[in-house]
Design a protein around this motif. Structure first.
Motif, PDB file in Angstrom:
ATOM      1  N   ARG A  16      -5.593   4.176   7.116  1.00 63.82           N
ATOM      2  CA  ARG A  16      -4.526   4.252   6.115  1.00 63.82           C
ATOM      3  C   ARG A  16      -4.413   5.682   5.577  1.00 63.82           C
ATOM      4  NH1 ARG A  16      -2.871  -0.892   4.060  1.00 63.82           N
ATOM      5  NH2 ARG A  16      -2.846  -2.218   5.901  1.00 63.82           N
ATOM      6  N   GLY A  17      -5.497   6.409   5.655  1.00 66.61           N
ATOM      7  CA  GLY A  17      -5.486   7.790   5.183  1.00 66.61           C
ATOM      8  C   GLY A  17      -5.801   7.908   3.709  1.00 66.61           C
ATOM      9  N   LEU A  18      -5.754   9.135   3.224  1.00 70.65           N
ATOM     10  CA  LEU A  18      -6.012   9.422   1.817  1.00 70.65           C
ATOM     11  C   LEU A  18      -4.695   9.557   1.071  1.00 70.65           C
ATOM     12  CD1 LEU A  18      -8.825  12.113   2.164  1.00 70.65           C
ATOM     13  CD2 LEU A  18      -9.079   9.641   1.892  1.00 70.65           C
ATOM     14  N   TYR A  19      -4.744   9.289  -0.212  1.00 71.17           N
ATOM     15  CA  TYR A  19      -3.569   9.437  -1.070  1.00 71.17           C
ATOM     16  C   TYR A  19      -3.752  10.693  -1.933  1.00 71.17           C
ATOM     17  CZ  TYR A  19       0.346   7.946  -4.039  1.00 71.17           C
ATOM     18  OH  TYR A  19       1.539   7.860  -4.713  1.00 71.17           O
ATOM     19  N   CYS A  20      -2.710  11.094  -2.623  1.00 74.31           N
ATOM     20  CA  CYS A  20      -2.739  12.296  -3.463  1.00 74.31           C
ATOM     21  C   CYS A  20      -3.948  12.298  -4.398  1.00 74.31           C
ATOM     22  CB  CYS A  20      -1.469  12.381  -4.302  1.00 74.31           C
ATOM     23  SG  CYS A  20       0.049  12.027  -3.400  1.00 74.31           S
ATOM     24  N   ASP A  80       0.849  -1.187   0.000  1.00 77.34           N
ATOM     25  CA  ASP A  80       0.000   0.000   0.000  1.00 77.34           C
ATOM     26  C   ASP A  80       0.888   1.240   0.000  1.00 77.34           C
ATOM     27  OD1 ASP A  80      -1.830   2.052   0.467  1.00 77.34           O
ATOM     28  OD2 ASP A  80      -3.013   0.890   1.891  1.00 77.34           O
ATOM     29  N   ILE A  81       0.811   2.028  -1.067  1.00 77.81           N
ATOM     30  CA  ILE A  81       1.631   3.225  -1.192  1.00 77.81           C
ATOM     31  C   ILE A  81       1.415   4.180  -0.023  1.00 77.81           C
ATOM     32  CG2 ILE A  81      -0.116   4.370  -2.625  1.00 77.81           C
ATOM     33  CD1 ILE A  81       3.705   4.798  -2.841  1.00 77.81           C
ATOM     34  N   ARG A  82       0.257   4.118   0.610  1.00 80.51           N
ATOM     35  CA  ARG A  82      -0.040   5.018   1.727  1.00 80.51           C
ATOM     36  C   ARG A  82       0.788   4.685   2.974  1.00 80.51           C
ATOM     37  NH1 ARG A  82      -6.356   4.179   2.003  1.00 80.51           N
ATOM     38  NH2 ARG A  82      -5.601   2.065   1.562  1.00 80.51           N
ATOM     39  N   LEU A  83       1.436   3.530   2.957  1.00 81.13           N
ATOM     40  CA  LEU A  83       2.315   3.155   4.067  1.00 81.13           C
ATOM     41  C   LEU A  83       3.750   3.586   3.828  1.00 81.13           C
ATOM     42  CD1 LEU A  83       0.988  -0.437   4.887  1.00 81.13           C
ATOM     43  CD2 LEU A  83       0.409   1.733   5.991  1.00 81.13           C
ATOM     44  N   SER A  84       4.010   4.165   2.656  1.00 81.93           N
ATOM     45  CA  SER A  84       5.340   4.696   2.372  1.00 81.93           C
ATOM     46  C   SER A  84       5.474   6.054   3.054  1.00 81.93           C
ATOM     47  CB  SER A  84       5.544   4.825   0.855  1.00 81.93           C
ATOM     48  OG  SER A  84       4.748   5.876   0.343  1.00 81.93           O
ATOM     49  N   CYS A 110       6.621  15.660   0.640  1.00 81.05           N
ATOM     50  CA  CYS A 110       5.621  16.689   0.925  1.00 81.05           C
ATOM     51  C   CYS A 110       4.354  16.197   1.589  1.00 81.05           C
ATOM     52  CB  CYS A 110       5.275  17.447  -0.360  1.00 81.05           C
ATOM     53  SG  CYS A 110       4.743  16.416  -1.723  1.00 81.05           S
ATOM     54  N   TYR A 111       3.923  14.959   1.425  1.00 79.44           N
ATOM     55  CA  TYR A 111       2.594  14.604   1.909  1.00 79.44           C
ATOM     56  C   TYR A 111       2.515  13.284   2.675  1.00 79.44           C
ATOM     57  CZ  TYR A 111      -2.231  13.029   1.906  1.00 79.44           C
ATOM     58  OH  TYR A 111      -3.443  12.521   2.316  1.00 79.44           O
ATOM     59  N   VAL A 112       2.820  12.161   2.001  1.00 79.59           N
ATOM     60  CA  VAL A 112       2.559  10.853   2.597  1.00 79.59           C
ATOM     61  C   VAL A 112       3.387  10.649   3.870  1.00 79.59           C
ATOM     62  CG1 VAL A 112       2.586   8.360   2.208  1.00 79.59           C
ATOM     63  CG2 VAL A 112       1.959   9.892   0.352  1.00 79.59           C
ATOM     64  N   ARG A 113       2.731  10.124   4.867  1.00 78.62           N
ATOM     65  CA  ARG A 113       3.299   9.902   6.195  1.00 78.62           C
ATOM     66  C   ARG A 113       3.648  11.234   6.887  1.00 78.62           C
ATOM     67  NH1 ARG A 113       4.453   4.754   7.503  1.00 78.62           N
ATOM     68  NH2 ARG A 113       5.328   4.400   9.573  1.00 78.62           N
ATOM     69  N   ARG A 114       2.946  12.288   6.476  1.00 79.99           N
ATOM     70  CA  ARG A 114       3.211  13.597   7.049  1.00 79.99           C
ATOM     71  C   ARG A 114       1.922  14.338   7.415  1.00 79.99           C
ATOM     72  NH1 ARG A 114       4.664  19.111   4.041  1.00 79.99           N
ATOM     73  NH2 ARG A 114       5.161  20.371   5.862  1.00 79.99           N
TER      74      ARG A 114
END
Length: 792
Positions: A525-529, A474-478, A482-486
């Motif tokens: 997991r949150g939202l992705y771009c 899951d890319i959202r775990l990377s 600027c955004y993911v995991r932040r």
């Protein structure tokens, strides 16, 4: 019986059921604040003649600091090409706290104060951090590159101009010959932004009620010229467009050739001090300097990973017989201090230009000299992408850009569309759930801790050659950049209330609370771009005709049921709606289609039978003029194409009404988040921080992507632990529920979340109302209804 498209969607049915369940479960809510009051000052104040037990703000004065975006994605080595120029602003609002039960106040120059800025441990760029001013480019078009000011830093801005000042003044009778061009007539000083603000420090300018830093530009329509662009929104102190890098003074040793990935510090600390008019620093009641810091994020895109050595693009070029980039790498490796990273960065630049020449008929490398010690592109000079590709970010609405030098220019597609569309077609990079890893792979990925900036970091999205590491995950775990995991939308620790509308609940339940296989998870997991940058967001904007966004007065689909939204956005086709609300890089590839199928929205209407007589977009008559007819950048980066808080969040947790900053925004539409204001003329960014780095940012200690923003939030914390959006208690005297004491005796008094809702209802001017008039205008029953409905 024939099944309807609606009936076919089990996914949608689940979303509707979850929405209903969430609403029922939230019929009552905890009215207490999500923080303690341990750091606040106990006090007893009089409100309406009655003594009230209260808690005073931690700080006598608060300085809130942010940048327009969550991160500026920019290179620092401009010898070959420039996609986006260096441009990091420091923006601030200063608030005198309401101690003793008084009301807080926004500080302006009328209060006999100035605001001094600098960035900690980052006072210069040109030299061993950046090549920009030292890169030659023919600015005035005389065929030479040895005139004063012939450099890239001046060249990239020369389409912008003023007539007299940065307030947008155009003297009566002024013509084109009276224009004063940035970069040509006004040279950009070394280590300074295009308005002359120096990186090493200085005083912020105050924008006033109308905004400031107004420059002019021209459009694709010859008759439509002198378009004012308001670069700084109202009621802000600002140092505009500083050429910031991700490198600190104390750790950047050696020449620029020696930069490695461990040198990157992407979350810089920009600092603001309060001074008197004589330039003397002001101290608070305890004798401490009134000084605060804020995150100023800057980092480089990851072009080098695919475009050098064993990267896909590098291998493709070799297969096509293009060998210039290998020569470039070999040349730089002859320098003993050249790092592998910098050699690959140069190789990548030449690889990109060689592929562009081969596939698009350009001649960027026609004068390339693989043995030259400088100016390796010869008389061609550096390639400025915006010379052919219109770009609203830099204010270049024309394509090709007038006055380009060194190569033949052509009319090309908008820069954002060209880059995103091409790469998503060539390298879609699906993860285990077919979300594209390309967003996180191409955009910056560096962490705050230098030890996390190599392949040993388990969250890094690609290896050093651009191969995706989450192809089965899951890319959202990377994480990184600027955004993911932040950002708060990527933070599993974020807690309700989320103040969601029905579409927001759909995103929460069907995306954020499910893994890459579509299975429910306990931890978000949150939202992705691609969940924010969607066709759904753009369609919602198109359907808006709002007179008062904070109460959704006017026409809009935003406050409707999910079924009604699907009908309006996708003609009732739930399958299509799911595909564009959570786009995937499958056979249909809606991630790619977001760019390739983009429809230019209506900018204005022309009511003239002959010539031009332009009226607002919602005028009852006239021919529609799309953004694409006026700007080579179409509507990309402007309010019409960008996501809005109002897409997912229930009113009043929405942006301001647009029109003040036209054509960046439009009347009767929503403005951009970064231009929006709420109660007391406070910027949304003041309390919530910049987009992509919104409070509360994810905090994993030293393994955090961004430690700076978390530390920034703690400066205003009522208990030293809470790091979410800035609370009322930061500036107001509050009661034991964290509610401003001015609301004593009203139904809001014992309900923290309803009082937060009231603050978001309030817009410019509402702060002048009496408490009685205020609660009449925005009744408690309406606020508590919104908290209940939007909780989760």
């Amino acid at each position: 019986m024939k099944q309807t498209t609606w009936g076919k969607s089990a996914l949608l049915a689940g979303a509707l059921a979850l929405t209903t369940t969430s609403l029922a479960a939230s019929s009552s809510y905890d009215k207490n604040p999500p923080f303690k009051l341990t750091n606040l000052k106990s006090d007893t104040v009089k409100v309406n003649g009655k003594k009230v037990e209260a808690y005073g703000p931690v700080n006598d004065v608060n300085l809130f600091i942010n940048y327009e975006l969550g991160m500026h994605c920019v290179g620092f080595e401009m010898s070959y090409c420039c996609v986006i120029p260096p441009y990091n602003s420091i923006q601030s609002q200063a608030i005198k706290s309401g101690t003793g039960g008084t009301l807080p106040s926004l500080l302006t120059p009328n209060d006999n104060v100035k605001m001094y800025y600098y960035t900690k441990d980052n006072s210069y760029s040109e030299g061993n951090k950046m090549r920009y001013w030292g890169v030659l480019k023919d600015v005035d078009g005389n065929g030479r590159m040895d005139d004063p000011g012939d450099n890239v830093a001046n060249y990239v801005w020369k389409h912008l101009f003023i007539y007299k000042d940065l307030e947008g003044t155009k003297p009566e009778g002024a013509t084109k010959k009276d224009r004063i061009y940035v970069g040509k007539d006004i040279k950009v000083p070394i280590d300074s932004g295009p308005t002359g603000k120096h990186l090493s420090g200085g005083y912020l300018e105050y924008s006033g009620k109308d905004g400031s830093n107004v420059v002019f530009t021209d459009t694709l329509v010859p008759a439509v010229t002198d378009i004012p662009l308001v670069l700084t929104a109202s009621h802000l102190w600002d140092a505009l467009g500083l050429p910031l890098t991700a490198f600190n003074d104390s750790t950047r040793r050696g020449s620029i050739r020696s930069v490695t990935e461990r040198d990157f510090q992407p979350f810089q600390k920009s600092t603001v001090q309060l001074h008197d008019l004589n330039g003397k620093p002001i101290v608070d009641k305890e004798g401490k300097l009134v000084e605060y810091f804020g995150t100023n994020p800057v980092d480089i895109p990851n072009c080098y990973a695919c475009h050098s050595r064993s990267g896909k693009a590098a291998e493709m070029a070799r297969a096509e017989g293009l060998k210039q980039s290998d020569k470039e790498y070999a040349y730089w490796k002859t320098y003993p201090d050249e790092s592998e990273y910098m050699a690959r960065l140069s190789e990548a630049s030449i690889n990109i230009l060689s592929l562009h020449d081969a596939h698009h008929g350009t001649t960027f490398l026609s004068n390339y000299n693989d043995k030259a010690s400088s100016s390796r592109l010869g008389k061609t000079g550096e390639i400025n992408c915006a010379d052919c590709h219109g770009d609203n970010v830099s204010g270049n609405l024309q394509e090709p850009r007038p006055g380009a030098t060194g190569y033949k220019t052509v009319k090309a597609m908008p820069l954002s569309e060209a880059i995103h569309g091409f790469h998503l077609a060539m390298v879609p990079m699906p993860d285990g759930g077919k979300r594209s890893q390309a967003c996180q792979s191409c955009h910056p990925t560096h962490f705050q801790d230098p030890k996390m900036n190599d392949d040993t970091n388990p969250f890094r999205v690609t290896d050093r050659y651009g191969e995706g590491r989450f192809s089965k995950g899951d890319i959202r775990l990377s994480g990184g950049g600027c955004y993911v995991r932040r950002d708060a939308h990527s933070n599993p620790e974020a807690k309700p209330p989320f103040f969601l509308n029905d579409y927001g609940k759909y995103q929460l339940n069907e995306v954020s609370m499910k893994d890459e296989k579509g299975k429910k998870v306990k931890e978000m997991r949150g939202l992705y771009c691609t969940n924010c940058h969607t066709k759904v967001a753009q369609k919602m904007y198109e359907l808006d005709d709002l007179s008062a966004p904070n109460v959704l007065e006017g026409k809009s689909v935003r406050g409707k049921t999910l079924k009604e939204i699907i009908k309006a956005v996708s003609n009732g086709d739930a399958k299509h709606f799911n595909a564009i609300a959570d786009p995937k890089t499958d056979a249909n590839n809606e991630v790619l289609k977001y760019y390739t199928e983009h429809k230019s929205p209506v900018l204005v209407k022309n009511v003239a039978k002959k010539g031009l007589d332009l009226k607002p977009w919602n005028h009852p008559t006239g021919g529609e003029v799309p953004y694409g007819a006026a700007s080579g950048g179409n509507d990309w980066w402007l309010s019409a194409s960008e996501p809005h808080c109002a897409d997912c969040h229930i009113a009043p947790f929405v942006e301001s009404k647009g029109g003040q900053y036209f054509p960046i925004d439009q009347p009767n539409k929503l403005s951009l988040y970064r231009y929006s204001k709420a109660h007391g003329d406070l910027a949304c960014q003041t309390c919530h921080e910049s987009s992509h780095g919104l409070y509360s940012t994810r905090f994993d200690g030293e393994r955090s992507v961004d430690q700076t923003t978390h530390e920034q939030a703690l400066q205003y914390s009522p208990d030293g632990e809470y790091a979410g959006p800035v609370t009322c208690a930061a500036c107001h005297t509050v009661n034991d529920k964290g509610v401003p004491v001015q609301l004593a005796g009203t139904k809001y008094e014992k309900d923290y979340w309803a009082s937060v809702t009231l603050a978001h209802f309030m817009r410019s001017g509402d702060q002048k109302l009496s408490v009685k008039a205020l609660v009449k205008k925005y009744p408690y029953k309406n606020s508590t209804k919104i908290v209940t409905k939007g909780w989760k």
